[in-house]
Design an enzyme around this catalytic site. Structure first.
Site, PDB file in Angstrom:
ATOM      1  N   ASP A 402       0.848  -1.187   0.000  1.00 40.92           N
ATOM      2  CA  ASP A 402       0.000   0.000   0.000  1.00 40.92           C
ATOM      3  C   ASP A 402       0.890   1.245   0.000  1.00 40.92           C
ATOM      4  OD1 ASP A 402      -2.265  -1.472   0.106  1.00 40.92           O
ATOM      5  OD2 ASP A 402      -2.609  -1.232   2.247  1.00 40.92           O
ATOM      6  N   ASP A 690      -4.619  -3.005   4.659  1.00 41.33           N
ATOM      7  CA  ASP A 690      -5.174  -2.509   5.919  1.00 41.33           C
ATOM      8  C   ASP A 690      -6.696  -2.571   5.968  1.00 41.33           C
ATOM      9  OD1 ASP A 690      -5.788  -0.547   4.111  1.00 41.33           O
ATOM     10  OD2 ASP A 690      -4.742   1.072   5.149  1.00 41.33           O
ATOM     11  N   ASP A 694      -9.115  -5.886   1.636  1.00 41.88           N
ATOM     12  CA  ASP A 694      -7.792  -6.428   1.312  1.00 41.88           C
ATOM     13  C   ASP A 694      -7.669  -7.894   1.726  1.00 41.88           C
ATOM     14  OD1 ASP A 694      -6.598  -4.134   0.189  1.00 41.88           O
ATOM     15  OD2 ASP A 694      -6.229  -3.303   2.180  1.00 41.88           O
TER      16      ASP A 694
END
Length: 951
Positions: A402, A690, A694
């Protein structure tokens, strides 16, 4: 500032509630009692064979050797038990860290973050999508609140939750659990709400049923399974060699005439031997069947019950001995004493070979290394939830990461407000839209300092209002909320519908990705009022957005629509024909430790791919800042949007996925497709995430890594590792630890198998050279069971070596014993065997027999050579001098010192039990100095390797 709807508990009330209702901690899983764990160590076939050898030694009158073997067994099993017990405690500590997850709680009228373990009955908590309910609670307020109760009820569909007395509860009818009750451990899959805790810890529903999920310390990793197979095969080979050697030695003595018995005596001997073998099937048969089951997958060893074995043995003994007696040929004496002594002596040789062959320390070395690495990784901000991740992360070839919070500092602040109707970033409509169209909150301290609670992007906008001196709660409470659609990564926007306090009209506020909302907008609000949004104006707005995105900023558009919607209307569908207000540009600086970490990955042969929901321009700039492009520019096909990647067929997805560096505007399904494509191409993939969405990518990755600070409970549950500081640099640290763990285990394998091969060949060869036991059973126990256990602990605690990050990743399917290792093991072992066999012949040739002092020196030299070789093994794989690793691991030197001291003590005081004689100080100095040649030869080899290595 206006007060929240709930005051929450005071500090005194929290303490009173904790005393009255207990802490929010579940009792740890019931463990097997320590004494049972210790007794299980005696189920090992090698230990059982040693116990039989000890008993037989005592039966023939050798109490010293028998007692010595029993003491050695007790010591070896105790050390193994202590190491296992310590490892288990390490895993328990990791389990307890789940209770440290922070939750948003209202106490004394303000939001605070409180660890789950510190929550008490009466606390008012705020829960939102992706979080796990921390304790049983009653709903106070709910906005589209839906929970997954499948872990408790088996229900596959999310369950809606409402405050007590809400009319929707009647519509739901009878439920397994009340519609106003939230249960500990159930994740929020949609919406948010406030709830008051009513039961904590053991008093919660999940506490009563003891269904709390926790880490399992007995989980076997692929590496443990691999080494278990290796140990079993070596054990089978050792048993066959031992049995063959025993048979050959007995046969040789019979042919020579050194073992002489009458035919009836041989009948008694054979009958008793067969009966004993059957009685002890449970002891020796597993050594054979365990190995055969690996070589022959369809083979399954027979089940041997103790009672059945004993009965069968008794039948054999009665039938055989009865037949001899009835035949009138009962021998007197029953057996030849000399023959019995010879046979038992050969049996002790066979036992010695088994002890030497079976690499007892392999499994323990892995367990110790895993436990140590997991604890140290936690100290470096990597909480390992699944043991396999320790080793797998070291083989990672790709890291999909990310951006926000991982590559950046997650310190979201509004940098610019670009609103044509509100040029100074102020205005009643704008301020109301920010305050009400959000799931974020602020925690405001008594001195007025504010901190975002919840999503950092949402918090940045609320902090902007706070900076203007505005009370977001006052604005929020003035707005009459009707319905809210929370943000999702698929839609890329959220919406709130209700009656505005600004003009007393029904309004729909929408906030999200600018390109998505501009496409849904028909008008734009300017200083002179609403205007039609022409294509030219839309392009102009896009150009302005890209200027800020190109500076690495996140942009959030804010829109509105004045509309009366029917009850139950879908806000996602209603978010059309919008009026575009403008956008906020939010900055989030890159973490200073990330660019060096990216360079480290490049050196280590690991590709880094950024998967983000931000625009391509924002992602490109962040990629440039962290050095992802290397020379600062990205090539064709290295930056794609999620939708562009989703349009590729499977083969194209694999081909493009390999060179892709940034995926912008990525949706969860795009991230998942990338992970699967990379795995199909043979990559070992680590993925950070997070959000709740995901979870599929985290589950499908070889190693899923969730954010500890901003990650949702669902993401953490799907992950194998949790980053406690959310930083990408910690992912690189995890790779360093994973590679070092693997290297440490390889070092121990070299150390132990070198000893095993050398000792086995010496023990096999000795009897045929006239030295029946060059190394006795008790000496072998010291070398193979105890000293190896110490060595496992010494090498398991080696700190990570940064040099491992200069190598390319290993292939995950590679066998841990490499060709280079095998050459090292057999080359060193054969050299030692040639030396020791030559020495044995020399000692025997001088006196016709080996004297006790010579045997003592032989034993001590063998041990001290392994002692010095431990230093060589520590430097294995580095090509550097052992002198460069003199510091850094005090445990290694403590254990090395203990091995040396232990050998001196054994020789000085071991006497008959160890078949040794005390040596004088000068002899010890000579042995230590002479055996140190092993280390200096190793240094010379490493020096030459460094000279010949390409520059």
């Amino acid at each position: 500032m206006d007060q929240l709807n709930y005051k929450g508990l005071s500090a005194a009330e929290v303490e009173d509630s904790r005393k009255k209702n207990g802490a929010n901690v579940l009792a740890p899983p019931v463990r097997v009692p320590w004494y049972i764990q210790y007794l299980r160590k005696f189920s090992d076939p090698v230990i059982r064979i040693l116990m039989i050898a000890a008993i037989l030694s005592c039966v023939i009158g050798d109490w010293v050797e028998g007692g010595g073997i029993l003491v050695a067994i007790a010591l070896a099993t105790f050390i193994a038990f202590i190491n296992e017990y310590r490892a288990e405690k390490e895993f328990d500590l990791l389990n307890q860290s789940n209770d440290d997850l922070p939750y948003k709680v209202i106490r004394e009228g303000a939001f605070v973050m409180v660890p789950r373990r510190d929550l008490v009955v009466g606390d008012v908590v705020f829960v939102e999508q992706g979080e796990e309910i921390p304790a049983d609670a009653l709903v106070l307020e709910a906005v589209n609140l839906q929970l997954d109760q499948s872990s408790l009820t088996g229900e596959t569909d999310p369950v809606e939750k409402f405050p007590s007395g809400h009319p929707e509860i009647a519509r739901l009818g009878e439920c397994i659990y009340p519609a106003d009750k939230l249960l500990r451990g159930t994740p929020v899959v949609e919406g948010y709400g406030y709830a008051r805790l009513v039961a904590v810890g053991e008093h919660s529903e999940i506490g009563k049923t003891a269904r709390e999920a926790s880490l399992e310390s007995d989980e076997e990793t692929p590496l443990q399974k691999q080494l278990e197979k290796l140990s079993r095969i070596i054990g089978l080979v050792g048993f066959v060699i031992a049995a063959t050697t025993f048979g050959v030695l007995v046969g040789r003595e019979i042919v020579r005439g050194d073992i002489v018995q009458t035919l009836p005596q041989w009948g008694v001997t054979a009958t008793l031997a067969l009966a004993l073998l059957v009685a002890l099937l449970r002891v020796w048969l597993p050594l054979i069947t365990d190995g055969l089951e690996l070589i022959l997958p369809r083979f399954r060893g027979p089940e041997c019950r103790v009672a059945a074995c004993l009965i069968a043995a008794a039948v054999i003994a009665v039938a055989g001995l009865g037949g001899i007696a009835l035949g009138g040929v009962w021998p007197a004496p029953v057996m030849s004493t000399a023959a019995l002594g010879k046979i038992l002596g050969f049996f002790m040789i066979a036992v010695t070979l088994i002890v030497v062959a079976v690499p007892e320390g392999l499994a323990m070395s892995v367990t110790l290394s895993l436990a140590y690495s997991m604890r140290r990784m936690t100290a470096s901000n990597n909480l390992v939830r699944k043991m396999h991740a320790c080793e797998t992360i070291g083989a990672a070839t790709v890291i999909c990461t990310d951006k926000t919070g991982t590559l950046t500092m997650n310190r979201m602040r509004v940098s610019s407000m670009r609103f044509a109707a509100f040029p100074e970033g102020k205005g009643a409509l704008l301020e109301e839209s920010i305050a009400v169209n959000t799931t974020g909150n602020l925690s405001i301290s008594p001195d007025g300092a504010a901190e975002a609670v919840g999503n950092p992007t949402e918090g940045a906008l609320l902090l902007y209002l706070h900076g203007l001196g505005l009370d977001f709660l006052k604005l929020r409470f003035a707005f009459q909320l009707k319905e809210q659609l929370t943000f999702s990564t698929e839609r890329k926007f959220m919406a709130t519908y209700g009656r505005s306090a600004v003009d007393d009209a029904m309004v729909l506020y929408v906030k999200g990705a600018p390109e998505i909302l501009l496409a849904r907008s028909a008008r734009v609000l300017t200083a002179s009022g609403e205007e039609e949004l022409s294509d030219a104006k839309r392009e102009e707005l896009f150009d302005e957005l890209k200027q800020y995105q190109a500076r690495g900023m996140r942009t959030l558009a804010i829109c509105m629509r004045r509309v009366e919607l029917p009850a139950g209307a879908d806000l996602a569908d209603a978010a059309n024909e919008l009026t575009y207000l403008g956008f906020a540009a939010i900055s989030d600086p890159v973490r200073p430790e990330v660019p060096p970490a990216i360079r480290s990955c490049r050196t280590a042969g690991i590709q880094v791919k950024v998967v983000t929901g931000d625009s391509p321009e924002t992602a490109r700039e962040i990629g440039r800042q962290i050095g992802l492009a290397g020379d600062g520019s990205f090539g064709e096909g290295e930056i794609l949007t999620g939708r562009e990647y989703a349009a590729l067929d499977d083969d194209e997805a694999v081909r493009i996925g390999r060179k892709l560096k940034i995926m912008a505007r990525a949706r969860p399904e795009d991230k998942l497709k990338l992970v699967r494509a990379l795995k199909r191409s043979g990559e070992v993939v680590a993925v950070t995430g997070d959000g709740t969405n995901d979870a599929p990518a985290l589950n499908n990755a070889d190693v899923g890594i969730a954010m500890g600070k901003t990650g949702t409970a669902i993401a953490k549950e799907a992950a194998a590792i949790i980053l406690l500081d959310d930083s990408f640099a910690s992912v690189v640290n995890a790779v360093l630890w994973g590679r070092s763990l693997y290297a440490n285990i390889q070092r121990f394998i070299i150390f132990q198998l070198t000893i095993n091969v050398a000792a086995l060949l010496i023990a096999v060869t000795g009897p045929f050279l006239g030295v029946e036991l060059p190394l006795t059973v008790i000496q072998m126990l010291w070398i193979n069971l105890i000293m190896d256990t110490f060595a496992a602990l010494a090498l398991a605690t080696e700190p990570p070596d940064p040099a491992v990050m200069d190598r390319k990743p290993r292939r995950s399917g590679d066998f841990i014993v490499t060709g280079t290792m095998a050459k090292n093991i057999f080359g060193t072992a054969i050299a030692l065997v040639v030396f020791f066999i030559g020495w044995l012949l020399h000692m025997k040739g001088e006196a016709g027999a080996v004297l006790l002092r010579d045997q003592t020196v032989f034993f001590s030299v063998f041990v001290l050579i392994q002692f010095w070789n431990l230093f060589n093994v520590r430097a294995y794989g580095t090509a550097g001098s052992f002198l460069r690793r003199l510091g850094g691991n005090h445990m290694f030197y403590l254990i090395a010192g203990a091995i040396l001291a232990g050998q001196i003590v054994i020789v000085t005081f071991g006497g008959r039990a160890f078949r040794v004689a005390p040596l004088d100080v000068l002899t010890w100095v000579e042995i230590i100095a002479a055996t140190s040649l092993v280390l200096w030869i190793g240094e010379l080899i490493r020096f030459v390797a460094r000279r010949l290595a390409p520059k």
